[in-house]
Design a protein around this motif. Structure first.
Motif, PDB file in Angstrom:
ATOM      1  N   ARG A 171       1.412  37.555  16.084  1.00  9.17           N
ATOM      2  CA  ARG A 171       0.550  38.714  16.305  1.00  9.17           C
ATOM      3  C   ARG A 171       0.863  39.822  15.293  1.00  9.17           C
ATOM      4  O   ARG A 171      -0.050  40.495  14.790  1.00  9.17           O
ATOM      5  N   ALA A 172       2.134  39.992  14.991  1.00  8.72           N
ATOM      6  CA  ALA A 172       2.530  41.002  14.003  1.00  8.72           C
ATOM      7  C   ALA A 172       1.984  40.657  12.625  1.00  8.72           C
ATOM      8  O   ALA A 172       1.594  41.552  11.853  1.00  8.72           O
ATOM      9  N   ALA A 173       1.948  39.363  12.308  1.00  9.82           N
ATOM     10  CA  ALA A 173       1.398  38.938  11.018  1.00  9.82           C
ATOM     11  C   ALA A 173      -0.083  39.290  10.925  1.00  9.82           C
ATOM     12  O   ALA A 173      -0.568  39.717   9.866  1.00  9.82           O
ATOM     13  N   LEU A 174      -0.810  39.118  12.011  1.00  9.18           N
ATOM     14  CA  LEU A 174      -2.228  39.498  12.021  1.00  9.18           C
ATOM     15  C   LEU A 174      -2.377  41.014  11.886  1.00  9.18           C
ATOM     16  O   LEU A 174      -3.265  41.495  11.160  1.00  9.18           O
ATOM     17  N   ASP A 175      -1.518  41.748  12.545  1.00  5.83           N
ATOM     18  CA  ASP A 175      -1.578  43.210  12.443  1.00  5.83           C
ATOM     19  C   ASP A 175      -1.312  43.686  11.019  1.00  5.83           C
ATOM     20  O   ASP A 175      -1.792  44.762  10.618  1.00  5.83           O
ATOM     21  N   LYS A 176      -0.562  42.910  10.252  1.00  8.32           N
ATOM     22  CA  LYS A 176      -0.286  43.276   8.854  1.00  8.32           C
ATOM     23  C   LYS A 176      -1.461  42.950   7.941  1.00  8.32           C
ATOM     24  O   LYS A 176      -1.783  43.720   7.032  1.00  8.32           O
ATOM     25  N   ILE A 177      -2.103  41.804   8.160  1.00  9.62           N
ATOM     26  CA  ILE A 177      -3.160  41.384   7.242  1.00  9.62           C
ATOM     27  C   ILE A 177      -4.480  42.092   7.533  1.00  9.62           C
ATOM     28  O   ILE A 177      -5.299  42.292   6.623  1.00  9.62           O
ATOM     29  N   TYR A 178      -4.712  42.500   8.765  1.00  7.23           N
ATOM     30  CA  TYR A 178      -5.983  43.160   9.098  1.00  7.23           C
ATOM     31  C   TYR A 178      -6.245  44.402   8.229  1.00  7.23           C
ATOM     32  O   TYR A 178      -7.338  44.527   7.659  1.00  7.23           O
ATOM     33  N   PRO A 179      -5.302  45.340   8.102  1.00  5.03           N
ATOM     34  CA  PRO A 179      -5.575  46.523   7.269  1.00  5.03           C
ATOM     35  C   PRO A 179      -5.798  46.159   5.799  1.00  5.03           C
ATOM     36  O   PRO A 179      -6.625  46.780   5.120  1.00  5.03           O
ATOM     37  N   TRP A 180      -5.067  45.164   5.314  1.00  2.38           N
ATOM     38  CA  TRP A 180      -5.250  44.728   3.923  1.00  2.38           C
ATOM     39  C   TRP A 180      -6.666  44.201   3.719  1.00  2.38           C
ATOM     40  O   TRP A 180      -7.332  44.554   2.737  1.00  2.38           O
ATOM     41  N   LEU A 181      -7.129  43.374   4.634  1.00  2.00           N
ATOM     42  CA  LEU A 181      -8.486  42.842   4.539  1.00  2.00           C
ATOM     43  C   LEU A 181      -9.523  43.953   4.689  1.00  2.00           C
ATOM     44  O   LEU A 181     -10.542  43.954   3.990  1.00  2.00           O
TER      45      LEU A 181
END
Length: 212
Positions: free
Chosen positions: A125-135
């Motif tokens: 879940r933390a990995a998704l939270d990191k990539i969402y703002p980048w995307l």
């Protein structure tokens, strides 16, 4: 061209080439791994067992991105820089979005583990939270993932964000990413793929939300 594609209707990686095939308007036979006889055929064609698998006139072609470039080469630009962006986002959606999404799902599959590992789930879940703002920043101002044209990146983006948002909802403040997800899911080729998979939503181990 005689095309057969082996996969599961609810599989994100099967969706990728299905979207491309619908975009290209190509005739093909879908060989669903829901059928035991199809599973046996698939095991002979590709002992590794990873799907989807395309068979073109008897020649097996593996890996979803390679299948897309084979059946719909126009979904990757000829311009070198534009093609790099498409292939980059294709890999980002697969590796940075779909991989952690699948990690959470896997922790809730009883044939994989009896007790979900909360630490693994938290890391995913933390990995998704990191990539969402980048995307969100990358896609800002774009109609489609890599620019003005629908490409292979969108064939990856649609299924990965479809499932990722079920696992870890995209925050409301990330408007560009949320709007892109809505837009890509409304694309006819994507909407058709989503609709064809509706009968299998009961397979989602966390419980499919009543949306999309």
């Amino acid at each position: 061209m005689t095309l057969e594609i082996y996969g599961h209707p609810f599989s994100s990686y099967t969706w990728k080439p299905l979207i491309a095939l619908y975009e290209a308007g190509m005739a093909f036979e879908f060989r669903s791994l829901e059928q035991p006889d199809v599973q046996a055929e698939f095991g002979v064609l590709w002992p590794v067992g990873k799907f989807p698998l395309l068979v073109d006139n008897g020649v097996p072609i593996m890996e979803s991105s390679i299948i897309i470039e084979h059946v719909a080469p126009n979904l990757v630009p000829t311009d070198r820089d534009a093609a790099r962006e498409v292939r980059l986002l294709d890999r980002i959606f697969d590796n940075a979005v779909m991989t952690p999404t699948q990690a959470v799902v896997a922790e809730h599959l009883p044939f994989i583990t009896e007790t979900p590992d909360e630490n693994r789930i938290a890391r995913a879940r933390a990995a998704l939270d990191k990539i969402y703002p980048w995307l969100n920043e990358r896609l800002a101002g774009r109609t489609w993932a890599a620019g003005d044209d629908f490409t292979m990146a969108d064939c990856s983006g649609a299924p990965s964000l479809f499932y990722a948002d079920w696992i870890q909802p995209i925050p409301e403040e990330l408007g560009a990413l949320r709007e892109y997800r809505t837009r890509v899911l409304a694309r006819p080729s994507v909407a058709r793929t989503v609709d064809e998979a509706r009968p299998y939503r009961h397979l989602f181990p966390l419980g499919a939300p009543d949306r999309d």
